[in-house]
Design a protein around this motif. Structure first.
Motif, PDB file in Angstrom:
ATOM      1  N   ALA A  88      37.793  36.249 -47.686  1.00 17.79           N
ATOM      2  CA  ALA A  88      36.898  36.456 -46.553  1.00 17.79           C
ATOM      3  C   ALA A  88      37.537  37.537 -45.635  1.00 17.79           C
ATOM      4  CB  ALA A  88      36.468  35.222 -46.373  1.00 17.79           C
ATOM      5  N   ILE A  89      38.560  37.547 -45.528  1.00 18.16           N
ATOM      6  CA  ILE A  89      39.163  38.346 -44.469  1.00 18.16           C
ATOM      7  C   ILE A  89      39.320  39.749 -45.045  1.00 18.16           C
ATOM      8  CG2 ILE A  89      41.400  38.914 -43.354  1.00 18.16           C
ATOM      9  CD1 ILE A  89      42.024  36.162 -43.015  1.00 18.16           C
ATOM     10  N   ARG A  90      39.658  39.688 -46.502  1.00 15.67           N
ATOM     11  CA  ARG A  90      39.529  41.104 -46.869  1.00 15.67           C
ATOM     12  C   ARG A  90      38.454  41.734 -46.911  1.00 15.67           C
ATOM     13  NH1 ARG A  90      37.236  42.001 -51.070  1.00 15.67           N
ATOM     14  NH2 ARG A  90      37.070  40.153 -51.933  1.00 15.67           N
ATOM     15  N   GLU A  91      36.958  40.978 -47.195  1.00 19.32           N
ATOM     16  CA  GLU A  91      35.700  41.346 -47.208  1.00 19.32           C
ATOM     17  C   GLU A  91      35.468  41.942 -45.765  1.00 19.32           C
ATOM     18  OE1 GLU A  91      31.367  40.095 -48.547  1.00 19.32           O
ATOM     19  OE2 GLU A  91      33.086  38.724 -48.897  1.00 19.32           O
ATOM     20  N   ALA A  92      35.852  41.123 -44.908  1.00 20.43           N
ATOM     21  CA  ALA A  92      35.603  41.662 -43.478  1.00 20.43           C
ATOM     22  C   ALA A  92      36.119  42.958 -43.291  1.00 20.43           C
ATOM     23  CB  ALA A  92      35.914  40.689 -42.566  1.00 20.43           C
ATOM     24  N   GLY A  93      37.212  43.292 -43.717  1.00 22.46           N
ATOM     25  CA  GLY A  93      37.932  44.507 -43.504  1.00 22.46           C
ATOM     26  C   GLY A  93      37.087  45.615 -44.111  1.00 22.46           C
TER      27      GLY A  93
ATOM     28  N   SER B  80      35.829  32.163 -55.858  1.00 23.95           N
ATOM     29  CA  SER B  80      36.119  32.422 -54.409  1.00 23.95           C
ATOM     30  C   SER B  80      36.782  33.876 -53.973  1.00 23.95           C
ATOM     31  CB  SER B  80      37.518  31.437 -54.212  1.00 23.95           C
ATOM     32  OG  SER B  80      37.061  29.947 -54.407  1.00 23.95           O
ATOM     33  N   MET B  81      37.203  34.591 -54.973  1.00 23.87           N
ATOM     34  CA  MET B  81      37.479  35.729 -54.646  1.00 23.87           C
ATOM     35  C   MET B  81      36.386  36.896 -54.418  1.00 23.87           C
ATOM     36  SD  MET B  81      40.988  36.372 -56.951  1.00 23.87           S
ATOM     37  CE  MET B  81      41.291  38.076 -56.521  1.00 23.87           C
ATOM     38  N   LYS B  82      35.211  36.305 -54.974  1.00 19.19           N
ATOM     39  CA  LYS B  82      34.055  37.236 -54.950  1.00 19.19           C
ATOM     40  C   LYS B  82      33.490  37.623 -53.675  1.00 19.19           C
ATOM     41  CE  LYS B  82      30.968  36.094 -58.132  1.00 19.19           C
ATOM     42  NZ  LYS B  82      30.224  35.270 -58.941  1.00 19.19           N
ATOM     43  N   ASN B  83      32.866  38.648 -53.385  1.00 21.14           N
ATOM     44  CA  ASN B  83      32.192  38.697 -52.118  1.00 21.14           C
ATOM     45  C   ASN B  83      31.240  37.829 -51.810  1.00 21.14           C
ATOM     46  OD1 ASN B  83      33.752  41.058 -51.520  1.00 21.14           O
ATOM     47  ND2 ASN B  83      32.177  42.562 -51.946  1.00 21.14           N
ATOM     48  N   LEU B  84      31.419  37.452 -50.381  1.00 20.41           N
ATOM     49  CA  LEU B  84      30.531  36.358 -49.797  1.00 20.41           C
ATOM     50  C   LEU B  84      29.113  36.965 -49.620  1.00 20.41           C
ATOM     51  CD1 LEU B  84      33.012  34.988 -47.363  1.00 20.41           C
ATOM     52  CD2 LEU B  84      31.909  33.755 -48.981  1.00 20.41           C
ATOM     53  N   LEU B  85      28.795  38.196 -49.253  1.00 20.18           N
ATOM     54  CA  LEU B  85      27.852  38.795 -48.705  1.00 20.18           C
ATOM     55  C   LEU B  85      27.152  39.847 -50.020  1.00 20.18           C
ATOM     56  CD1 LEU B  85      27.835  39.687 -45.021  1.00 20.18           C
ATOM     57  CD2 LEU B  85      26.810  37.678 -46.144  1.00 20.18           C
ATOM     58  N   PRO B  86      25.967  39.852 -50.361  1.00 20.45           N
ATOM     59  CA  PRO B  86      25.329  40.677 -51.293  1.00 20.45           C
ATOM     60  C   PRO B  86      25.202  42.016 -50.664  1.00 20.45           C
ATOM     61  CG  PRO B  86      23.655  38.853 -50.768  1.00 20.45           C
ATOM     62  CD  PRO B  86      24.993  38.499 -50.233  1.00 20.45           C
ATOM     63  N   GLU B  87      25.094  43.012 -51.507  1.00 17.31           N
ATOM     64  CA  GLU B  87      25.042  44.294 -50.834  1.00 17.31           C
ATOM     65  C   GLU B  87      23.672  44.544 -49.885  1.00 17.31           C
ATOM     66  OE1 GLU B  87      25.429  47.624 -53.083  1.00 17.31           O
ATOM     67  OE2 GLU B  87      27.181  47.030 -54.042  1.00 17.31           O
ATOM     68  N   GLN B  88      22.552  43.709 -50.330  1.00 19.19           N
ATOM     69  CA  GLN B  88      21.403  44.001 -49.446  1.00 19.19           C
ATOM     70  C   GLN B  88      21.654  43.362 -48.279  1.00 19.19           C
ATOM     71  OE1 GLN B  88      21.636  42.657 -52.443  1.00 19.19           O
ATOM     72  NE2 GLN B  88      20.444  40.596 -52.848  1.00 19.19           N
ATOM     73  N   GLU B  89      22.470  42.221 -48.060  1.00 19.94           N
ATOM     74  CA  GLU B  89      22.475  41.786 -46.579  1.00 19.94           C
ATOM     75  C   GLU B  89      23.617  42.361 -45.757  1.00 19.94           C
ATOM     76  OE1 GLU B  89      23.106  37.817 -46.404  1.00 19.94           O
ATOM     77  OE2 GLU B  89      21.641  37.175 -48.027  1.00 19.94           O
ATOM     78  N   THR B  90      24.431  43.305 -46.381  1.00 19.15           N
ATOM     79  CA  THR B  90      25.214  44.139 -45.230  1.00 19.15           C
ATOM     80  C   THR B  90      24.347  45.115 -44.450  1.00 19.15           C
ATOM     81  OG1 THR B  90      25.938  45.547 -46.972  1.00 19.15           O
ATOM     82  CG2 THR B  90      27.083  43.832 -46.823  1.00 19.15           C
ATOM     83  N   ILE B  91      24.782  45.424 -43.221  1.00 16.74           N
ATOM     84  CA  ILE B  91      24.248  46.280 -42.293  1.00 16.74           C
ATOM     85  C   ILE B  91      24.938  47.315 -41.873  1.00 16.74           C
ATOM     86  CG2 ILE B  91      22.878  46.313 -40.231  1.00 16.74           C
ATOM     87  CD1 ILE B  91      22.638  43.361 -40.158  1.00 16.74           C
TER      88      ILE B  91
END
Length: 696
Positions: A357-362, A685-696
């Motif tokens: 999750a920290i990685r995805e936030a980055g 658990s290593m997969k992204n939490l947010l699908p691409e359509q939900e990223t802004i």
């Protein structure tokens, strides 16, 4: 540089560099160069294939021309970018994983059974030894369980089962190690030093120079609110320095002559002159990595609970094994309990979930200093915004100067810029930029500059005391006056602007009117934050009641407070916490630092004051506030995934234990399903939490 276009769609280009082989260093240089090109929004470089995927919003011809002019030898890349890119780390772990899987397949296909069994016995020694050491330390934890399962399998002649257990444990350890190191590395690189220019003391006075021109032995001047750019010895001055990025200490420490100053720490009060000892940014990077790995900053409460629960469950698993054997006298059924346990998955999946999750936030330009802060964001109900540079754009501009002196408007602006250039605040930058655009030279013509947090600046020019800052500072603290002939004009200052007041020898000489435009996305961000679970949105500002009321109405906050001091913001947050609210503070200035520290989570804007970024728990990019919504959604999804992992681990393993105890499946099968489910949960658990359509 020659390249070939392999694939192209609107706004996206995949190119192949015409070279026989691309090194890690060349890939980093290419990535750095393309990322710096005008109009490029993102880039990925693949050193194995020599390809680069570029997303851009400029014209195609401009991008092609820039790529054609690229040359590895002409690009000046900061040393820390090359030393700490993480590219080699990823390649090494990919090779280790591939090698481990290929060796497993080779052994099963080509090696005879006796040789495979001998290899299994040799590999088992390490796990058994770890279990013995754990027992010797009077602990019954996961290594004991692993060692027991492997030993019992070997004693019963189930070498395939023992080998499978060790293979899956090894793959799990490798994946956890890679995810941990990558997340720590990404985090440390985000926290590492990024100072482009520094003040250097020369014979002719202080001079602003690029940081890569500084050499060992140079004298660097660090003003209040700025980061110390290099390791060195203090040779003049006295200051309180915040070293939390290095040591984790929350309180500033005093530095004076002959003290050692660390790169990356921040001067909270005072000023230092430092003789540079080490100019490489990697020293700070290495210290940060060490600090992160030696503290609990990365661990959320859920992660810590999972680790403790995993260790506490081990004795119960062993007890369950013994109990089943006593009741059934069936070793096969007893092994079904031993082969399946909850602790393995708990201890493996939870840290990977948080670090991923920290990685995805980055990836969304959100730098999080630890998993516990994402958990706090998920639980937060109150968010407090500073106005200037946060709800408003970080690049305010000077619109006019109301002049009450005999000097020209340009002279007033020149004096203001000379003082303001030392301090990293958005309004100070607006004054300096306005002077630069007019071509006004403002060499060091003042004495020592004193900065009073959230109030203003005081200095002397030609033996005259000059002060510049807020209304409160100029008229209440400094007791400055307005000339009788100017009172009518002063009482009718242009509305809709922030005002910066400047006085010389106790008399007001100018008011600089600064436009602080509201971010277009501010109102929508607040609406989406409320939809994501925030129940109370507050705005706090040092501006006047009139300005604050207009902004508050436009963005839709629940409460607002005007003309507040730094301690007022911190006190408000402390009261909210005492009333049971989990709070988030969002700010960008030195004056926001107390509130950032007081909140459950402090969030700083990336181009704000360095002190704010160092103190904050999370830093977001300055481009737009939608990253706050992304952060909140990520944090909410993280907690849902942790809960889902708990349910999956308990459900799957309970089912396998039950099936084994009732004789529905043999222990080898239950062990295989247990390890496969553990690996599956970890990989998920290593997969992204947010699908691409939900990223802004």
């Amino acid at each position: 540089m020659k390249f070939q276009i392999k694939h192209e769609i609107k706004g996206r280009l995949r190119i192949h560099m015409k070279q026989s082989r691309m090194t890690f260093e060349q890939a980093d240089i290419l990535h750095y160069a393309i990322q710096k090109m005008d109009g490029v929004s993102s880039v990925k470089v693949y050193e194995r294939t020599g390809d680069a995927v570029i997303c851009f919003h400029c014209s195609r011809e401009e991008l092609i021309d820039a790529l054609s002019a690229f040359d590895y030898d002409r690009i000046n890349v900061p040393m820390e970018v090359l030393q700490n890119s993480g590219r080699q780390l990823n390649a090494e772990f990919q090779e280790k994983l591939a090698g481990r899987i290929l060796r497993r397949l080779f052994n099963k296909i080509f090696l005879p059974m006796p040789l495979r069994n001998a290899i299994t016995l040799c590999r088992a020694i390490r796990y058994v030894w770890m279990g013995v050491k754990c027992l010797a330390a009077r602990k019954i934890e996961v290594p004991v369980l692993d060692a027991t399962a492997i030993t019992v399998s070997i004693l019963r002649g189930n070498f395939n089962t023992a080998g499978s257990i060790m293979f899956l444990l090894g793959v799990g350890e490798l994946l956890e190690d890679w995810t941990h190191k990558k997340s720590v590395g990404d985090l440390a690189r985000s926290m590492s030093l990024n100072t482009e220019k520094v003040w250097v003391r020369k014979d002719e006075g202080e001079k602003l120079v690029p940081s890569d021109e500084v050499e060992t032995g140079d004298l660097v001047v660090v003003h209040m609110g700025n980061v110390i750019p290099f390791d060195g010895i203090v040779c003049a001055g006295e200051a309180m320095v915040n070293q939390s990025a290095m040591t984790g200490e929350p309180l500033a420490v005093k530095k004076d002559t002959d003290s050692y100053a660390y790169a990356g720490t921040v001067v909270e009060e005072g000023e230092l002159v430092i003789r540079v000892k080490e100019t490489r940014g990697s020293t700070k990077y290495e210290k940060i990595v060490s600090m992160i790995e030696e503290t609990d900053k990365l661990k959320s409460a859920s992660e810590s609970r999972a680790e403790h629960l995993a260790d506490r469950l081990v004795p119960y698993t062993l007890l369950g094994t013994a109990l089943v054997w006593l009741l059934t006298r069936n070793a096969t059924k007893a092994l079904a309990v031993l082969m399946v346990d909850f602790s393995c998955a708990l201890k493996l999946a939870m840290p990977v979930t948080v670090l991923s999750a920290i990685r995805e936030a980055g990836e969304h330009d959100i730098m999080v200093k630890g998993g516990k802060y994402m958990e706090a964001v998920a639980e937060a109900t109150t968010i407090v915004f500073d106005k200037t540079g946060t709800l408003t754009k970080a690049m305010p501009v000077v619109r006019s100067i109301v002049n009450f002196s005999d000097e020209s408007d340009d002279e007033m602006l020149r004096i203001a810029a000379c003082l303001e250039e030392h301090f990293p605040h958005s309004m100070a930058k607006a004054v300096v930029d306005a002077a630069r655009k007019k071509g006004l030279e403002h060499d060091e013509m003042h004495s020592k500059v004193n900065y009073i947090v959230a109030h203003g600046i005081s200095s002397e020019i030609d033996d005259r005391k000059v002060v510049i800052g807020s209304y409160h500072f100029i008229f209440e603290d400094e007791k400055c006056i307005v000339d009788d002939s100017a009172k009518a004009e002063f009482e009718n200052l242009p509305e809709g602007y922030s005002h910066l007041y400047m006085a010389i020898d106790g008399k007001l000489v100018a008011v600089i009117c600064i436009e602080d435009p509201l971010r277009e996305e501010a109102a929508d961000v607040i609406r989406q934050l409320k939809e994501a679970g925030i129940t109370k949105v507050v705005m706090m500002t040092g501006d006047s009641e009139r300005t604050a009321a207009v902004i508050a109405k436009r963005v839709g906050v629940d409460e607002y407070y005007s003309e507040v001091l730094p301690e007022d913001k911190a006190s408000f947050i402390q009261r909210e916490r005492e009333n049971g609210a989990k709070t988030i503070m969002v700010g960008d200035g030195i004056n926001d630092s107390p509130a950032l520290s007081a909140a459950n989570v402090g969030i700083a804007i990336s181009d704000g004051a360095e002190l704010a970024r160092e103190i904050a728990d999370i830093t977001i990019g300055a481009d737009n506030l939608y990253e706050l919504v992304t952060l909140k959604k990520l944090s909410n999804r993280l907690m849902k995934r942790i809960d889902s992992n708990y349910r999956s681990i308990v459900g799957i393993n309970s089912g396998l234990i039950g099936a084994g105890v009732f004789g529905l499946i043999p222990p080898t099968t239950s062990a295989m399903f247990h390890n496969i489910s553990t690996l599956g949960i970890t990989l998920n658990s290593m997969k992204n939490l947010l699908p691409e359509q939900e990223t802004i």
